[in-house]
Enzyme design. Structure first.
Site, short mmCIF file in Angstrom:
data_model
loop_
_atom_site.label_atom_id
_atom_site.label_comp_id
_atom_site.label_asym_id
_atom_site.label_seq_id
_atom_site.Cartn_x
_atom_site.Cartn_y
_atom_site.Cartn_z
N LYS A 186 0.84 -1.20 0.00
CA LYS A 186 0.00 0.00 0.00
C LYS A 186 0.88 1.25 0.00
O LYS A 186 1.81 1.36 0.80
CB LYS A 186 -0.89 0.00 1.24
CG LYS A 186 -1.75 1.23 1.40
CD LYS A 186 -2.71 1.11 2.56
CE LYS A 186 -2.19 1.62 3.87
NZ LYS A 186 -1.98 3.07 3.95
N ASP A 215 -3.49 4.33 -1.80
CA ASP A 215 -4.38 4.78 -0.71
C ASP A 215 -4.37 6.31 -0.67
O ASP A 215 -3.75 6.91 0.22
CB ASP A 215 -3.84 4.16 0.60
CG ASP A 215 -4.60 4.60 1.84
OD1 ASP A 215 -5.73 5.09 1.72
OD2 ASP A 215 -4.04 4.44 2.94
N LYS A 249 -7.37 8.12 -1.00
CA LYS A 249 -8.67 8.54 -0.47
C LYS A 249 -9.22 9.78 -1.18
O LYS A 249 -9.46 10.83 -0.55
CB LYS A 249 -8.58 8.83 1.04
CG LYS A 249 -8.12 7.64 1.87
CD LYS A 249 -8.16 7.98 3.36
CE LYS A 249 -7.70 6.85 4.25
NZ LYS A 249 -6.25 6.60 4.23
N PHE A 250 -9.50 9.64 -2.48
CA PHE A 250 -10.00 10.80 -3.22
C PHE A 250 -11.38 11.25 -2.71
O PHE A 250 -12.23 10.42 -2.36
CB PHE A 250 -10.14 10.46 -4.71
CG PHE A 250 -8.84 10.25 -5.44
CD1 PHE A 250 -7.72 11.01 -5.14
CD2 PHE A 250 -8.75 9.29 -6.43
CE1 PHE A 250 -6.53 10.82 -5.83
CE2 PHE A 250 -7.57 9.09 -7.12
CZ PHE A 250 -6.46 9.86 -6.82
N ASP A 292 -13.88 14.64 -3.92
CA ASP A 292 -14.00 15.91 -4.65
C ASP A 292 -15.28 15.85 -5.46
O ASP A 292 -16.08 14.92 -5.29
CB ASP A 292 -12.76 16.10 -5.56
CG ASP A 292 -12.38 17.57 -5.75
OD1 ASP A 292 -13.29 18.37 -6.07
OD2 ASP A 292 -11.20 17.92 -5.59
N ILE A 293 -15.49 16.80 -6.36
CA ILE A 293 -16.67 16.73 -7.21
C ILE A 293 -16.53 15.50 -8.13
O ILE A 293 -15.41 15.05 -8.40
CB ILE A 293 -16.89 18.02 -8.04
CG1 ILE A 293 -15.67 18.33 -8.92
CG2 ILE A 293 -17.20 19.19 -7.11
CD1 ILE A 293 -15.92 19.46 -9.91
N PRO A 294 -17.66 14.94 -8.59
CA PRO A 294 -17.59 13.69 -9.36
C PRO A 294 -16.61 13.73 -10.53
O PRO A 294 -15.81 12.80 -10.73
CB PRO A 294 -19.03 13.50 -9.83
CG PRO A 294 -19.86 14.13 -8.75
CD PRO A 294 -19.06 15.33 -8.30
N THR A 300 -13.90 15.46 -11.04
CA THR A 300 -12.50 15.47 -10.62
C THR A 300 -12.08 14.10 -10.10
O THR A 300 -11.00 13.60 -10.44
CB THR A 300 -12.29 16.55 -9.53
OG1 THR A 300 -12.71 17.79 -10.07
CG2 THR A 300 -10.85 16.64 -9.09
N THR A 346 -11.22 6.08 11.24
CA THR A 346 -11.21 5.46 12.58
C THR A 346 -10.78 6.47 13.66
O THR A 346 -10.94 6.22 14.84
CB THR A 346 -10.30 4.22 12.63
OG1 THR A 346 -9.08 4.55 11.97
CG2 THR A 346 -10.94 3.04 11.97
N ARG A 387 -2.43 -6.86 14.57
CA ARG A 387 -1.23 -7.10 15.39
C ARG A 387 -1.20 -8.54 15.87
O ARG A 387 -2.24 -9.10 16.21
CB ARG A 387 -1.25 -6.20 16.64
CG ARG A 387 -1.15 -4.69 16.36
CD ARG A 387 0.23 -4.31 15.89
NE ARG A 387 0.42 -2.87 15.73
CZ ARG A 387 0.14 -2.18 14.62
NH1 ARG A 387 -0.35 -2.78 13.55
NH2 ARG A 387 0.38 -0.88 14.57
N GLN A 440 -2.45 2.63 17.25
CA GLN A 440 -3.75 2.01 16.93
C GLN A 440 -4.56 1.88 18.22
O GLN A 440 -4.00 1.63 19.28
CB GLN A 440 -3.55 0.62 16.29
CG GLN A 440 -2.87 0.65 14.93
CD GLN A 440 -3.78 1.16 13.82
OE1 GLN A 440 -4.92 1.55 14.05
NE2 GLN A 440 -3.26 1.16 12.60
N GLY A 450 1.38 -2.58 8.78
CA GLY A 450 2.52 -1.69 8.58
C GLY A 450 3.69 -2.07 9.46
O GLY A 450 4.43 -3.02 9.19
N ARG A 451 3.81 -1.36 10.59
CA ARG A 451 5.00 -1.46 11.44
C ARG A 451 5.38 -2.87 11.91
O ARG A 451 6.58 -3.15 12.00
CB ARG A 451 4.86 -0.49 12.62
CG ARG A 451 4.98 0.96 12.15
CD ARG A 451 4.38 1.94 13.11
NE ARG A 451 2.93 1.85 13.13
CZ ARG A 451 2.14 2.63 13.87
NH1 ARG A 451 2.68 3.54 14.65
NH2 ARG A 451 0.83 2.51 13.82
O1 C5P Z 1 1.78 0.41 11.17
P1 C5P Z 1 0.33 0.02 11.14
O2 C5P Z 1 0.10 -1.47 10.98
O3 C5P Z 1 -0.47 0.61 12.28
O4 C5P Z 1 -0.19 0.70 9.78
C1 C5P Z 1 -1.53 0.66 9.39
C2 C5P Z 1 -1.69 1.34 8.05
O5 C5P Z 1 -3.09 1.39 7.77
C3 C5P Z 1 -1.20 2.79 8.00
O6 C5P Z 1 -0.76 3.04 6.66
C4 C5P Z 1 -2.45 3.59 8.29
O7 C5P Z 1 -2.42 4.86 7.71
C5 C5P Z 1 -3.52 2.72 7.64
N1 C5P Z 1 -4.86 2.92 8.16
C6 C5P Z 1 -5.16 2.72 9.49
N2 C5P Z 1 -6.44 2.93 9.94
C7 C5P Z 1 -7.39 3.32 9.08
C8 C5P Z 1 -7.11 3.51 7.74
C9 C5P Z 1 -5.81 3.30 7.31
O8 C5P Z 1 -4.29 2.33 10.27
N3 C5P Z 1 -8.60 3.47 9.52
#
Ligand code: C5P
Length: 233
Positions: A32, A59, A61-62, A64-66, A68, A119, A180, A189, A209-210
């Site tokens: 992503k 990712d 997340k657009f 805007d107006i339709p 665009t 979130t 996790r 999170q 991610g991490r």
């Molecule tokens: O490092 P981690 O696993 O927390 O990364 C989660 C990824 O998911 C990040 O890129 C974060 O921006 C994305 N994300 C999120 N919660 C959302 C939407 C996207 O953690 N509601």
């Protein structure tokens, strides 16, 4: 191998990202690219990553107006990405226009996914924007609107997955971040679930991610996530 894990490439530079990807097998994951990396490195990096064989979820997340959003979605799709997202709160006309704009790519079109309620939003944040529903109701409402507007799925938190899966058909994709293993740091999170539980709750794709990008062995961590997923799918 169903490749349910999407690794969030939350890096600041192209070099860092490509060095990290040297450690990974594109047959074992998807990736992503979010606003930070895209703003820094742009479509050129997206193309490089696709050329290395990775499926890319853009990712951005657009909203805007339709017209665009439709034009931006088509340009994004033409990069050869696998998944793209737009805000469901942009409304039916915007979502339908985005879907229509990428339909010309046929089987090659990316999956089009809706973002429901961020979130980071609590009830009071929704109220400040004039929305009286609680976040869960608003998430369901927007998920149905996304489905009825031709989208392929929505991004949803681990806490929302079970409810949405009970309301929506299996083929409607649920993409879930906040994943996790027990040994992973939660970081910022708020509510997290394990990879197996997320799949059992009905998620199709898990954004991680991490726990993988910061691991001593990213490939080893990915293999562990994949085996947790295959143990229940
Ligand atoms: O490092 P981690 O696993 O927390 O990364 C989660 C990824 O998911 C990040 O890129 C974060 O921006 C994305 N994300 C999120 N919660 C959302 C939407 C996207 O953690 N509601």
């Amino acid at each position: 191998m169903s490749k349910n894990i999407i690794i969030a490439l939350d890096f600041g530079t192209s070099d860092q990202t490509l060095q990290f990807l040297d450690l990974l097998d594109p047959n074992l994951c998807r990736v992503k690219i979010g606003k930070e990396l895209f703003t820094a490195s742009g479509p050129q990096l997206v193309r490089k990553i696709i050329d290395r064989g990775f499926d890319v979820f853009l990712d951005l997340k657009f909203y805007d107006i339709p017209n665009t959003v439709a034009r931006a979605s088509k340009v994004a799709a033409d990069l050869g990405i696998w998944m793209l997202n737009i805000h469901a709160s942009g409304g039916r006309a915007m979502m339908e226009a985005a879907r229509e704009s990428i339909d010309s790519l046929g089987d090659q079109r990316p999956l089009l996914i809706g973002v429901t309620v961020l979130t980071s939003f609590l009830k009071e944040d929704l109220e400040q924007t004039g929305i009286q529903s609680c976040p869960e109701d608003q998430v369901s409402k927007l998920a149905f609107l996304a489905r009825d507007s031709g989208l392929d799925g929505v991004v949803c938190s681990a806490a929302e997955t079970k409810l949405l899966r009970s309301q929506l058909q299996d083929k409607f994709c649920l993409v879930t971040p906040g994943i996790r293993r027990p040994e992973d740091a939660i970081g910022d999170q708020k509510r997290v679930v394990g990879p197996a539980e997320a799949i059992q709750n009905g998620s199709n794709y898990l954004v991680v991610g991490r726990p993988i990008t910061n691991a001593d062995s990213p490939n080893g961590a990915l293999i562990e996530f994949n085996s947790a997923v295959s143990s229940v799918s």
